[in-house]
Design a protein around this motif. Structure first.
Motif, PDB file in Angstrom:
ATOM      1  N   ASP A  18       0.785  -1.231   0.000  1.00  0.00           N
ATOM      2  CA  ASP A  18       0.000   0.000   0.000  1.00  0.00           C
ATOM      3  C   ASP A  18       0.819   1.284   0.000  1.00  0.00           C
ATOM      4  O   ASP A  18       0.262   2.358  -0.210  1.00  0.00           O
ATOM      5  CB  ASP A  18      -0.937  -0.001   1.208  1.00  0.00           C
TER       6      ASP A  18
ATOM      7  N   MET B 297      -2.180   9.208  -3.129  1.00  0.00           N
ATOM      8  CA  MET B 297      -3.451   9.724  -2.613  1.00  0.00           C
ATOM      9  C   MET B 297      -3.345  11.223  -2.330  1.00  0.00           C
ATOM     10  O   MET B 297      -2.287  11.727  -1.972  1.00  0.00           O
ATOM     11  CB  MET B 297      -3.849   8.982  -1.329  1.00  0.00           C
TER      12      MET B 297
ATOM     13  N   ALA C 216      -8.678   5.613  -3.112  1.00  0.00           N
ATOM     14  CA  ALA C 216      -7.502   4.753  -3.032  1.00  0.00           C
ATOM     15  C   ALA C 216      -7.669   3.519  -3.927  1.00  0.00           C
ATOM     16  O   ALA C 216      -6.723   3.081  -4.601  1.00  0.00           O
ATOM     17  CB  ALA C 216      -7.263   4.326  -1.585  1.00  0.00           C
TER      18      ALA C 216
ATOM     19  N   TRP D 244     -10.133   3.746   4.672  1.00  0.00           N
ATOM     20  CA  TRP D 244      -8.877   4.468   4.526  1.00  0.00           C
ATOM     21  C   TRP D 244      -9.167   5.974   4.559  1.00  0.00           C
ATOM     22  O   TRP D 244     -10.250   6.417   4.178  1.00  0.00           O
ATOM     23  CB  TRP D 244      -8.208   4.167   3.186  1.00  0.00           C
TER      24      TRP D 244
END
Length: 499
Positions: free
Chosen positions: A333, A340, A349, A399
């Motif tokens: 990630d 982002m 995301a 997120w």
């Protein structure tokens, strides 16, 4: 007994606090900093109980320290038994001046209700969660120990719990017990905490104190996002304001004003002096246990007043660096985090991940002449390297990337499982926040110790009451106790004159 306690305070004794459902000690730290003495705590979580002892009873003899570090189930220990374990002699109701605490909020919070068994078939199933009755145990301690003041903290949803206003009903009980209670909603960001965190705060004083103030005025100002205002409105649906049937213990939430408040502390103002954890850091490159035994030195002097406070908090100073600046190992990630934008959540995301996966397929096609076909093992392997497996429609808030120029959104206990809700605002670091950064966002000073390893520490931070908000409440309480001491002296003087 109340007069006896006031007399002891008048002779110079510090108000003695018992912290129930204490966690690692957010409320305790706020009260300690405002001049109160932390006598002890009740906390069932093993790591949190030890953290509390490490911070507030670290100088106690070894046997007494272990007594303080012992986890306890409040339903299984009576107040008299608890104080006896601390070695306090005399009647139990003479030992404690103030009770503070936040009964577990999982049963009240909407996020917790959805997880209760049978809730789909029985929408009122959350009402039978035994955790929702722990606030009654809090009241048992109040009855037994007769504090002169108390604080109860919880999530806003206690104002609308299955159609009941738990805070109002609690105040009715406290009134019958001889207290003058008030409750309101407070947001931690208005009290110098770099985090927007809405809480219900209930404060009560013995009626003999003739209190005239319950909650602190805000010191900081920001326009809260609409979501926080909506949460407040939902929580307050059961507040009755008509004259014939009003909730008489409710106080309007203290509201800041830009003319008499300073700007809220932002995430960057809170965190920018901490050591970088970028692609060169071992923490991002290797998987393994995250321990707190390594000192990471500050790279520079503090750059803001908030950073200075976090390093120099009296009794919790940390002048060289921090020991708990550790993060989760999330190699898939990092590349998504880097791309982002501030404020992006999981749907954004996920779209980025799909775009990067497509870029990877194009790269393979350029190098090898063809791209892996959907359904093949190679395709699935490559996709797993880029695309998280969660449905963006079901997990839109899983997120979130923080904004540097804004306070952080609410930290949750879920930090103990993952930290995706607080992705660092600095794209060159491309990671989730560390334990110490989470603690900073809650206003824990750098010298405050968390019992490791990493996951329990994250959970302790996420569950805590921000110490700066607790300190603001404690300062008002100390002011009221000082005023009560003065009134008690004047009343005695007048009585003597009358005789």
């Amino acid at each position: 007994m109340i007069q006896s306690k006031l007399e002891r305070l008048k002779r110079g004794g510090r108000p003695r606090v018992l912290d129930l459902f204490a966690g690692c000690g957010g409320i305790s730290l706020g009260f300690h900093s405002a001049g109160f003495e932390i006598v002890g705590a009740v906390e069932i979580d093993t790591a949190a109980a030890r953290s509390h002892a490490l911070n507030f009873h670290r100088d106690a003899p070894p046997d007494l320290f272990e007594t303080h570090a012992k986890p306890r189930d409040i339903t299984a220990i009576e107040p008299e038994e608890l104080l006896a374990e601390y070695g306090l002699d005399g009647p139990a109701d003479a030992q404690i001046d103030v009770i503070v605490g936040g009964p577990p909020c999982q049963a009240f919070a909407r996020v917790g209700r959805a997880k209760l068994r049978e809730v789909a078939e029985h929408p009122e199933a959350f009402l039978r969660d035994p955790r929702s009755n722990l606030y009654l145990r809090y009241l048992d301690y109040v009855r037994s120990l007769k504090p002169i003041a108390l604080l109860m903290e919880n999530v806003p949803d206690v104002l609308n719990f299955g159609g009941h206003n738990v805070a109002e009903e609690t105040c009715e009980v406290l009134d019958d017990l001889g207290y003058d209670p008030r409750y309101t909603l407070m947001n931690a960001v208005f009290y110098g905490v770099p985090q927007m965190r809405e809480r219900m705060v209930l404060v009560a004083y013995r009626k003999e104190l003739k209190a005239d103030r319950w909650h602190p005025n805000p010191s900081h100002w920001i326009d809260l996002p609409k979501g926080y205002l909506g949460t407040r409105q939902v929580a307050m649906r059961t507040i009755r304001t008509d004259l014939l049937e009003e909730d008489r213990y409710f106080s309007d939430p203290p509201e800041p004003h830009p003319d008499n408040s300073i700007p809220a502390v932002t995430a960057e103002q809170a965190l920018s002096d901490l050591p970088r954890i970028d692609d060169e850091s071992e923490l991002k490159q290797t998987k393994g246990p995250r321990r707190f035994d390594k000192l990471v030195r500050y790279p520079s002097p503090p750059m803001t007043d908030y950073q200075r406070l976090m390093r120099q908090w009296p009794g919790f100073e940390s002048l060289e660096g921090v020991h708990d600046h550790v993060i989760r190992y999330l190699p898939r990630d990092y590349k998504i985090f880097a791309r982002m934008q501030p404020g992006d959540q999981y749907p954004e995301a996920h779209q980025l991940a799909l775009r990067m996966f497509e870029e990877r397929l194009q790269e393979i096609e350029r190098k090898e002449g063809s791209r892996p076909r959907p359904g093949t093992k190679r395709y699935e392997q490559e996709m797993a390297e880029y695309v998280p497996p969660y449905d963006p429609g079901k997990f839109p808030n899983k997120w979130r990337k923080m904004e540097a120029d804004m306070p952080a959104r609410t930290l949750m206990a879920h930090l103990g499982k993952d930290s995706y809700s607080h992705i660092h605002y600095d794209s060159t670091q491309a990671r989730t926040i560390s334990v110490r950064e989470a603690a900073r966002l809650q206003s824990f000073p750098d010298g405050f110790v968390f019992q490791g390893p990493m996951n329990p520490a994250f959970r302790q931070v996420g569950n805590a009451v921000p110490p700066l908000m607790a300190k603001a409440v404690a300062a008002v309480m100390m002011e009221q106790l000082e005023k009560a001491k003065k009134h008690e002296t004047e009343d005695r003087t007048q009585a003597a004159v009358a005789v």
